[in-house]
Design an enzyme around this catalytic site. Structure first.
Site, PDB file in Angstrom:
ATOM      1  N   THR A 171      27.362   7.235 -10.911  1.00  0.00           N
ATOM      2  CA  THR A 171      27.172   6.062 -10.050  1.00  0.00           C
ATOM      3  C   THR A 171      26.182   5.052 -10.606  1.00  0.00           C
ATOM      4  O   THR A 171      26.133   3.906 -10.153  1.00  0.00           O
ATOM      5  CB  THR A 171      26.678   6.488  -8.657  1.00  0.00           C
ATOM      6  N   CYS A 199      17.621   8.654  -7.667  1.00  0.00           N
ATOM      7  CA  CYS A 199      17.204   9.057  -6.332  1.00  0.00           C
ATOM      8  C   CYS A 199      15.944   9.917  -6.397  1.00  0.00           C
ATOM      9  O   CYS A 199      15.573  10.436  -7.450  1.00  0.00           O
ATOM     10  CB  CYS A 199      18.296   9.885  -5.640  1.00  0.00           C
ATOM     11  N   CYS A 201      16.911  13.117  -1.461  1.00  0.00           N
ATOM     12  CA  CYS A 201      17.908  12.135  -1.015  1.00  0.00           C
ATOM     13  C   CYS A 201      18.908  12.784  -0.060  1.00  0.00           C
ATOM     14  O   CYS A 201      19.429  13.876  -0.331  1.00  0.00           O
ATOM     15  CB  CYS A 201      18.641  11.557  -2.211  1.00  0.00           C
ATOM     16  N   ARG A 224      19.716   2.044 -11.257  1.00  0.00           N
ATOM     17  CA  ARG A 224      19.124   1.261 -10.166  1.00  0.00           C
ATOM     18  C   ARG A 224      18.768   2.184  -9.003  1.00  0.00           C
ATOM     19  O   ARG A 224      19.324   3.267  -8.864  1.00  0.00           O
ATOM     20  CB  ARG A 224      20.075   0.159  -9.701  1.00  0.00           C
ATOM     21  N   CYS A 244      18.409   3.992  -5.476  1.00  0.00           N
ATOM     22  CA  CYS A 244      19.300   4.330  -4.362  1.00  0.00           C
ATOM     23  C   CYS A 244      18.874   3.553  -3.114  1.00  0.00           C
ATOM     24  O   CYS A 244      17.684   3.466  -2.789  1.00  0.00           O
ATOM     25  CB  CYS A 244      19.216   5.835  -4.098  1.00  0.00           C
ATOM     26  N   CYS A 258      17.697   6.549  -0.116  1.00  0.00           N
ATOM     27  CA  CYS A 258      16.432   7.312  -0.149  1.00  0.00           C
ATOM     28  C   CYS A 258      15.242   6.509  -0.654  1.00  0.00           C
ATOM     29  O   CYS A 258      14.112   6.975  -0.562  1.00  0.00           O
ATOM     30  CB  CYS A 258      16.600   8.573  -0.990  1.00  0.00           C
ATOM     31  N   ASP A 294     -25.074  21.529  -2.059  1.00  0.00           N
ATOM     32  CA  ASP A 294     -25.003  20.872  -0.748  1.00  0.00           C
ATOM     33  C   ASP A 294     -25.378  21.854   0.369  1.00  0.00           C
ATOM     34  O   ASP A 294     -24.920  23.013   0.371  1.00  0.00           O
ATOM     35  CB  ASP A 294     -23.582  20.342  -0.523  1.00  0.00           C
TER      36      ASP A 294
END
Length: 494
Positions: free
Chosen positions: A30, A34, A38, A63, A65, A68, A437
């Protein structure tokens, strides 16, 4: 982790949100990438490819998603756990150094050549500093596009892009949508000077000591707790701002930023994330600490404790010196007097904040007689301020932790407690451990741990590299406001 294919595949198939930000999954069929959690049906393993950063996935041509939103994951905890070149570079890039000073400026800050920095980041995260800064600009642009009605040209320059054309091309390449299409999907409210967003984190998160500590030690005029929201002023590269941070009970902190210059958006976001230690990996931390039978019940009771850090290392160093050997209330009073006399006034229509904490330069030449402190502590504070004002010590996000420690130790009046407290909260060293401390010693005595600092340090070796988180669990055994979520407003003027 991205090189461990089997482990990555298991995380994606189980939609394990704990690994969000650790690596990114690119889907070869695709062309999108993601986060591991996702919600869509996972692709077949042969169609997956894994990258160590969103910038690396973008550089490879994938690129983001739309479901998500992998650009909005918590950051990798790795960069806050290490002090090597790559980790220091990543912290500086998150703070916006590349946008302000370029790659050459980043290299100069680190003391290496541009080529060395490029090569190291390519090897570690699969992208160079310019690509990493570009991915960060794209995320800032998306926030402004979806949460404001600013003109696109203003969004472009506020996000750090040099031209509207570059802005348009980058947004389309990263998100597969034009800026106008992104805005249409986001349906922003009316134009506002404030930007509201969510700061995601890895669950679990215990907000009690996180917000309790910040509020109990807050400086009047600079910080306040109002209507269940922690608010503070921010000194930023191009101006100033006010941050509002609210725990929600969900896997994010609600954040509202009112900025005098929107170019500071990315820097402000990352400083708020650092303040609340939101990129930590609580599961790994708690798992290691719980191996100690003494610590295990503390971890089970309130898992996910974070280290309250700072938005300004120099500011915190001054406050730590003021807090030596005095009560929390007295430290607040001393700091408030400095703020009233030397802080820069700001306007806060939404609350009662009045000043930015003064810079070391503004405090240089401070009259010691104006300090209600013993003479030795006055001298120590003046020396620290002069050292910070002359930039002889680096307490910034890209500092070398051990070098900063050594420089602090060389200053008169700066003992082990001050060094480790500054290392923990200003430098962000997760292994800092203030064994001297009083609260730590009291907790150790109540838990059958050794109370002598040297013996406690030997026992704490098993808690490395997260002794700073062990300190949070130890402090939480005491009855002190730093351990409790505030139940009423804490406001006031310096």
């Amino acid at each position: 982790m991205h090189e461990d294919v089997e482990r990555c595949v298991r995380a994606v198939q189980s939609k394990d949100a704990r690994f969000d930000g650790w690596f990114f999954t690119a889907v070869l069929t695709t062309g999108i990438y993601c986060r591991p959690s996702c919600p869509v049906v996972p692709p077949k393993p042969r169609h997956m490819s894994f990258y160590p950063s969103s910038a690396a996935a973008q550089q490879a041509g994938f690129r983001a998603c739309k479901r998500c939103r992998p650009d909005a994951t918590p950051g990798s905890p790795e960069w806050n756990e290490r002090a090597d070149l790559a980790a220091r570079a990543m912290r500086l890039i998150k703070d916006g150094i590349v946008d302000r000073e370029g790659v050459a400026g980043l290299a100069a800050r680190l003391g290496y050549s541009t080529r060395q920095v490029e090569r190291q980041l390519q090897a570690e995260v699969g992208a160079g500093p310019a690509a990493l800064a570009r991915a960060q600009r794209a995320q800032a642009a998306r926030l402004l596009i979806e949460t404001s009605a600013l003109p696109m040209a203003d969004v472009a320059f506020a996000s750090g892009f040099s031209s509207v054309r570059t802005f348009n091309d980058t947004v389309r390449a990263v998100f597969g949508l034009s800026p106008t299409e992104l805005r249409r999907r986001g349906r922003p409210a009316d134009v506002t000077s404030a930007v509201s967003l969510r700061l995601p984190f890895r669950a679990p998160l215990c907000p009690d000591n996180l917000f309790g500590h910040l509020v109990a030690t807050s400086v009047p005029g600079v910080e306040e707790w109002r209507s269940g929201v922690y608010r503070r002023t921010l000194r930023l590269p191009h101006g100033h701002g006010v941050a509002e941070l609210q725990p929600t009970g969900a896997a994010y902190i609600q954040c509202t930023l009112a900025l005098s210059d929107l170019r500071d958006l990315t820097t402000a976001i990352n400083r708020c994330r650092r303040l609340l230690d939101l990129d930590a990996d609580p599961v790994a931390i708690d798992e290691l600490l719980a191996r100690d039978p003494v610590m295990a019940p503390l971890v089970r009771k309130n898992p996910g404790r974070r280290i309250p850090q700072t938005v300004d290392g120099k500011e915190f160093a001054v406050r730590a010196m003021l807090g030596q050997q005095v009560s929390t209330a007295a430290a607040r009073t001393h700091a408030a007097r400095l703020v009233a006399a030397h802080g820069e006034p700001v306007s806060d229509p939404g609350g009662g904040l009045t000043h930015l904490f003064p810079t070391p330069a503004a405090l240089a030449g401070l009259d010691p007689s104006a300090l209600a402190l013993p003479q030795k502590r006055k001298n120590a504070l003046i020396t620290l301020i002069d050292t910070l004002a002359s930039d002889d010590i680096d307490l910034g996000t890209g500092s070398d932790w051990q070098e900063a420690r050594a420089r602090l130790e060389s200053l008169p009046g700066v003992g082990p407690w001050t060094v480790e407290t500054i290392a923990m909260r200003a430098l962000g060293d997760p292994d800092a451990f203030p064994a001297t401390d009083l609260g730590i010693k009291a907790a150790a005595g109540g838990l059958t741990l050794p109370t002598a600092p040297s013996a406690l340090v030997r026992h704490a070796a098993a808690w490395q590299p997260w002794r700073g988180y062990a300190a949070q669990y130890l402090w939480a055994t005491g009855d002190h406001p730093i351990n409790e979520m505030p139940t009423r407003d804490v406001v006031g003027t310096p």
